[in-house]
Design a protein around this motif. Structure first.
Motif, mmCIF file in Angstrom:
data_model
loop_
_atom_site.group_PDB
_atom_site.id
_atom_site.type_symbol
_atom_site.label_atom_id
_atom_site.label_comp_id
_atom_site.label_asym_id
_atom_site.label_seq_id
_atom_site.Cartn_x
_atom_site.Cartn_y
_atom_site.Cartn_z
ATOM 1 N N GLN A 1 0.817 -1.215 0.000
ATOM 2 C CA GLN A 1 0.000 0.000 0.000
ATOM 3 C C GLN A 1 0.855 1.271 0.000
ATOM 4 O OE1 GLN A 1 -3.189 0.851 -0.218
ATOM 5 N NE2 GLN A 1 -3.832 -1.267 -0.622
ATOM 6 N N LEU A 2 1.937 1.208 0.771
ATOM 7 C CA LEU A 2 2.822 2.371 0.844
ATOM 8 C C LEU A 2 3.509 2.627 -0.491
ATOM 9 C CD1 LEU A 2 4.828 2.122 4.192
ATOM 10 C CD2 LEU A 2 3.345 3.967 3.460
ATOM 11 N N ARG A 3 3.965 1.524 -1.108
ATOM 12 C CA ARG A 3 4.614 1.668 -2.407
ATOM 13 C C ARG A 3 3.582 2.170 -3.394
ATOM 14 N NH1 ARG A 3 7.053 -3.338 -1.163
ATOM 15 N NH2 ARG A 3 5.433 -4.403 -2.328
ATOM 16 N N GLY A 4 4.004 2.982 -4.294
ATOM 17 C CA GLY A 4 3.032 3.504 -5.230
ATOM 18 C C GLY A 4 2.378 4.741 -4.677
ATOM 19 N N ARG A 5 1.617 4.595 -3.610
ATOM 20 C CA ARG A 5 0.907 5.745 -3.065
ATOM 21 C C ARG A 5 1.861 6.752 -2.428
ATOM 22 N NH1 ARG A 5 -1.151 9.380 -3.102
ATOM 23 N NH2 ARG A 5 -2.912 10.320 -2.053
ATOM 24 N N ARG A 6 2.712 6.274 -1.543
ATOM 25 C CA ARG A 6 3.573 7.223 -0.818
ATOM 26 C C ARG A 6 5.049 7.068 -1.171
ATOM 27 N NH1 ARG A 6 2.662 8.240 5.054
ATOM 28 N NH2 ARG A 6 3.739 10.081 4.305
ATOM 29 N N MET A 7 5.371 5.931 -1.801
ATOM 30 C CA MET A 7 6.765 5.659 -2.112
ATOM 31 C C MET A 7 6.822 5.168 -3.550
ATOM 32 S SD MET A 7 8.952 3.029 0.196
ATOM 33 C CE MET A 7 8.898 3.543 1.883
#
Ligand SMILES: Nc1ncnc2c1ncn2[C@@H]1O[C@H](COP(=O)(O)OP(=O)(O)OP(=O)(O)O)[C@@H](O)[C@H]1O
Ligand SMILES: [Mg+2]
Length: 315
Positions: free
Chosen positions: A84-90
């Motif tokens: 979830q963090l990858r893409g959206r925030r990273m």
């Protein structure tokens, strides 16, 4: 005003099997900051980025240390949370652009899926947004690109598409591993400009791995120099490029071909093999300034001047 600490790495040690590859890495990246990581091939730059993004190879383990991203400790969160963090925030740009793109799916649907895994968007709206991003990275024939498979496009185009894919969600942190190495200088300049704009517009922090001191000079706020799995020098661009403290950094800078015609010196010798216990400095064998102490005691990374750190006994 002090900028926020977005990423804090503390005493990170990573192993492939039994072999220690990253040794006790400490780093801080503030919001809006661009940190360039330099160092010879095999020193652990990609491994460092993969540790942060949670995409280490299955044979690798984080043996110790913590990685705080916006105060969340990443070595403890679930794979799903990391995804979830990858893409959206990273955003992640892999060293090999082939890794970022699925070879058997059209570019357009890969982008849409990447966006939709974070929020719903209509196909028209999505495509419009994607075309804008492609254009920013000098990919003009966007409509055709959306309908293409990666193999129908050149390596340089795929590289830029991978960068666009990492940037489309306007992440807080962009991890980019040699993102421009396959591009000619004109396109490289365009991509650098867009990454700088991303930083300025969305306060994105960037960790950029590069072999090019020219790119460091253009992009970096801070510079981390890696040797044999360790950070041996760290500081502002001006400090590290203009007044390097570590003999390895000096050798790296001298190894760059200069425009005024001096012949690059290269760095004689090669880095030590991983997994061999050594008591002293890992650069000692190749260092022209070594003393006997360098072989018996390991120099720690210490703050020599304000904000400028080096791991060398000479200071
Ligand atoms: N999957 C793996 N299994 C075992 N060892 C690995 C694996 N991936 C990398 N290594 C080893 O870890 C060390 C660091 O590799 P890494 O790819 O992080 O270096 P790098 O600095 O990114 O190099 P380059 O500049 O060539 O991309 C190397 O010695 C490499 O051989
Ligand atoms: Mg690499």
């Amino acid at each position: 005003m002090m900028k926020k600490e977005l990423l804090v790495i503390e005493n990170l040690t990573v192993r492939y099997g039994q072999v220690e590859i990253l040794k006790n890495i400490n780093l801080i990246v503030h919001s809006q900051e661009i940190l360039c990581i330099v160092g010879e091939s095999g020193c652990g730059k990609s491994t460092l980025l993969s540790s942060i993004s949670g995409l280490l190879d299955s044979g690798a383990t984080i043996a110790s240390g913590e990685i705080y991203f916006d105060e969340r400790e990443l070595t403890k969160v679930s794979q799903e949370e990391l995804r979830q963090l990858r893409g959206r925030r990273m955003g992640v740009v892999f060293q090999n652009p082939g890794t970022s793109l699925n070879p058997i799916r059209k570019i357009g649907s890969q982008f849409l899926e990447a966006i939709r895994s974070h929020y719903p968007i209509s196909t028209n709206e999505g495509n419009e947004r994607i075309l804008k991003m492609l254009e920013k990275l000098s990919l003009r024939d966007g409509k055709r690109i959306l309908q293409s498979y990666p193999f129908e496009l050149s390596g340089g185009m795929n590289q830029r598409i991978a960068i666009a894919l990492a940037m489309i969600m306007e992440p807080d942190l962009l991890l980019a591993d040699e993102p421009t190495s396959a591009l000619d200088v004109t396109v490289q300049a365009q991509v650098i400009k867009e990454m700088l704009k991303l930083r300025d517009t969305f306060s994105t922090s960037i960790i950029l791995v590069t072999h090019s001191m020219g790119i460091v000079a253009q992009m970096a706020d801070q510079v981390g120099v890696m040797y044999s799995g360790e950070i041996v020098e760290y500081g502002s661009k001006a400090n590290v490029l203009r007044s390097p403290l570590h003999p390895y950094t000096k050798a790296l800078i001298n190894a760059v071909p200069s425009l005024v015609g001096s012949i690059p010196q290269g760095i004689p010798g090669s880095p030590p093999s991983f997994g061999v216990e050594r008591r002293g400095c890992s650069f000692a064998e190749r260092c022209t300034l070594r003393e006997s102490k360098c072989f018996s005691q390991k120099p720690k990374l210490r703050e020599i001047r304000k904000g400028h750190w080096s791991a060398c006994w000479r200071y």
